[in-house]
Design a protein around this motif. Structure first.
Motif, short mmCIF file in Angstrom:
data_model
loop_
_atom_site.label_atom_id
_atom_site.label_comp_id
_atom_site.label_asym_id
_atom_site.label_seq_id
_atom_site.Cartn_x
_atom_site.Cartn_y
_atom_site.Cartn_z
N PRO A 111 20.05 -92.97 -71.08
CA PRO A 111 20.90 -91.87 -71.65
C PRO A 111 22.29 -91.59 -71.46
O PRO A 111 22.72 -90.72 -72.19
N GLN A 112 22.82 -92.49 -70.48
CA GLN A 112 24.22 -92.17 -70.07
C GLN A 112 25.30 -93.31 -70.36
O GLN A 112 26.31 -93.20 -70.62
N ILE A 113 24.64 -94.34 -70.77
CA ILE A 113 25.47 -95.64 -71.01
C ILE A 113 24.92 -96.31 -72.44
O ILE A 113 23.96 -96.67 -72.54
N SER A 114 25.92 -96.21 -73.33
CA SER A 114 25.63 -96.63 -74.73
C SER A 114 26.39 -97.99 -74.85
O SER A 114 27.66 -98.16 -74.77
N ILE A 115 25.73 -99.19 -75.02
CA ILE A 115 26.42 -100.46 -75.04
C ILE A 115 26.21 -101.11 -76.41
O ILE A 115 25.13 -101.05 -77.14
#
Length: 586
Positions: free
Chosen positions: A439-443
């Motif tokens: 939910p906090q890091i989009s790669i």
């Protein structure tokens, strides 16, 4: 005397070979020069003048050692249209202006631009020109009377249909003899020019058996002078220049394309390499000089250049000798040329059209049923039914649009996460699912050129993630080879939106060209140098250290190895991640 450059190692044997090749090509060029001039709507001697003057100057100043220049079939529709609309005097001015344009193109080093013209466009207009040339000779082949020539293809075909009742049997027999000799000669006598043999034999037959019954050069255009015309500078005015800029530009562009294509063919046959910019300058000089003596526009002739090479040419001297041979023939035999039947000229041009049609390549591209097929067909049809300028312009525009569309479809933007089953926890798209997505890091992995045709796809793919309010966006750009200002603008929009929502943008593996674009626009500094990484693993470690651990508590996505410990802080590091690795290696 020491020869350098294109005459390096030149000796007596080289000169002998050049003389032989120049003699053969010169003989071949004579009937072609007259035929091209007649088909262009001017007197046949103007084609001879062009062959002499332009042929010599192109060899002297051009960038190919083997190029043979002169009037060509490709110019016929353009020159005929200029003559019909503006007259012969204005054709000379248009040719002179085209020469200036070619010199400027060479000085501006535009010779290399030939490689950017799509092959379907060149095949399309070349085949279209061949159709126009072939159909334009039907009237002379059949000996039709009272034919009015028009600029457009359909009107000319209608004119032929209306006058089919005036067929001259003697003209058909004469043309048939010439055509038969042209086709048979290469098989029986490979070293004898078929066009010249056909012209001579059919002319003799017509003179002996059909005297006064077939139209000749003399009866149609008057006797051919046995000398070059005196120097005459056309009456150039600003008004005429304004009228003729578009035709001149068309002549210059086609001349440049044809000459450079011919030079490329010569390179392939000899293993040499031409100077494209010098070739344009040489073509320009020749086209500026030829009109001053009544000559029409000229360019490199692929068939004559190939013949020059096959007959042993060594240097540009062969091209110079070819022009001198034509001059000598003009001085000695011009009176006899007046007896040549127009029906004898028609098969020569028909065979030229057939050979230049590139029919095999044409049908090969059509059968591919790709966007190239569309470009080819549109260019071909527009060449035949409108004009070459319109055909090339629309063909190029269509090719560019379809190319941009294809390139835009090639870019891929995939949301990814590490795959613990791979050796170094490589990131994979299939790892991202509804129940397995940080939910906090989009790669995101971005692959393909980030340019105006693909930038919107990139932006839309990334911005869809924003609704989940991730804290950090990591863009893997190692497979983005190119970025233009539109791509940079879309990236800037993403970065600013992310920052305005309290987020952070990291970039890994960016290549040199996109990096330089970002530095020049200031986006590199805006993102922050510390947010650029050579390896994705380093970027992930950087991102993990800056997570909101309150949001991590109780999270069950477990997108990264460290997530078990972050989700349950009471576990020891070893308990949370028994397969601990000092850094991600993705």
């Amino acid at each position: 005397m020491k020869w350098t450059g294109r005459f390096a190692g030149y000796n007596a044997e080289s000169f002998r070979r050049d003389c032989l090749s120049g003699l053969i090509v010169g003989i071949i060029a004579i009937p072609l020069g007259m035929a091209f001039a007649i088909a262009s709507g001017v007197k046949p001697e103007y084609g001879i003048y062009t062959t002499i003057i332009a042929g010599i100057l192109i060899s002297m100043f051009g960038g190919s050692r083997f190029q043979i220049g002169g009037p060509t079939g490709a110019f016929i529709p353009i020159l005929f249209g200029v003559v019909m609309q503006y007259g012969y005097e204005n054709l000379l001015i248009a040719g002179f202006l085209a020469g200036i344009m070619l010199v400027l193109m060479g000085l501006c080093r535009m010779g290399g631009l030939i490689r950017f013209i799509p092959r379907p466009v060149t095949i399309g207009f070349t085949t279209g020109i061949a159709v126009i040339i072939f159909s334009g000779q039907i009237a002379n082949f059949l000996g039709l009377r009272d034919i009015q020539k028009h600029e457009d293809f359909l009107s000319n075909m209608k004119e032929i249909g209306m006058h089919l009742s005036t067929v001259n049997v003697y003209s058909v027999i004469t043309a048939g003899i010439c055509l038969a000799v042209i086709l048979i000669t290469p098989r029986l006598f490979p070293n004898v020019p078929g066009s010249l043999a056909g012209l001579v034999i059919s002319s003799v037959v017509a003179a002996l058996l059909f005297e006064g019954k077939v139209a000749t050069i003399g009866s149609t255009f008057g006797p051919i002078p046995s000398t070059l015309p005196s120097f005459h500078f056309p009456d150039v005015t600003l008004e005429r220049i304004g009228q003729l800029l578009v035709p001149a530009f068309t002549i210059a562009m086609l001349g440049g394309i044809e000459s450079l294509l011919s030079a490329v063919v010569a390179d392939g046959m000899t293993g040499t390499r031409h100077n494209s910019n010098r070739e344009l300058i040489g073509q320009g000089i020749a086209n500026m000089a030829a009109p001053l003596f009544g000559g029409i526009p000229a360019t490199g002739a692929i068939a004559r250049t190939a013949t020059n090479i096959k007959n042993g040419a060594v240097s540009p001297m062969a091209g110079i000798i070819h022009g001198l041979v034509v001059l000598l023939v003009l001085m000695l035999f011009a009176p006899y040329a007046s007896h040549i039947p127009l029906a004898s000229m028609a098969p020569i041009l028909m065979v030229v059209a057939w050979n230049m049609s590139e029919r095999r390549e044409f049908f090969h591209v059509l059968q591919s049923k790709t966007s190239d097929s569309v470009v080819l067909l549109v260019t071909f049809l527009l060449t035949v039914f409108t004009n070459l300028t319109t055909a090339v312009e629309i063909g190029l525009i269509l090719a560019v649009i379809l190319f941009v569309k294809r390139m835009g479809e090639l870019i891929t933007v995939h949301k990814v996460l590490p795959d613990p089953s791979s050796k170094h926890a490589k990131v994979r798209p299939h790892m991202v699912t509804e129940g397995h997505d940080c939910p906090q890091i989009s790669i995101f992995t971005v692959e393909g050129a980030l340019f105006f045709g693909a930038a919107s796809t990139f932006e839309q793919s990334v911005m869809r993630t924003l609704q989940h309010r991730p804290k950090i966006l990591l863009l893997r750009m190692g497979k983005v080879p190119f970025m233009d200002t539109t791509g940079e603008s879309k990236l800037a929009s993403v970065v600013k939106t992310w920052k305005n929502n309290g987020g952070m943008v990291l970039i890994s593996g960016i290549q040199s060209q996109p990096r330089e674009v970002l530095k020049r626009t200031g986006l590199y500094a805006y993102i922050g140098e510390q947010h650029f990484f050579d390896h994705t693993g380093d970027a992930i470690n950087f991102a993990l250290a800056r997570l909101d651990q309150n949001r991590c508590a109780g999270c069950r996505h477990f997108a990264f190895r460290e997530c078990a410990g972050l989700s349950n802080p009471e576990l020891s590091p070893k308990q949370a991640n028994p397969d601990m690795h000092p850094a991600h290696q993705v």
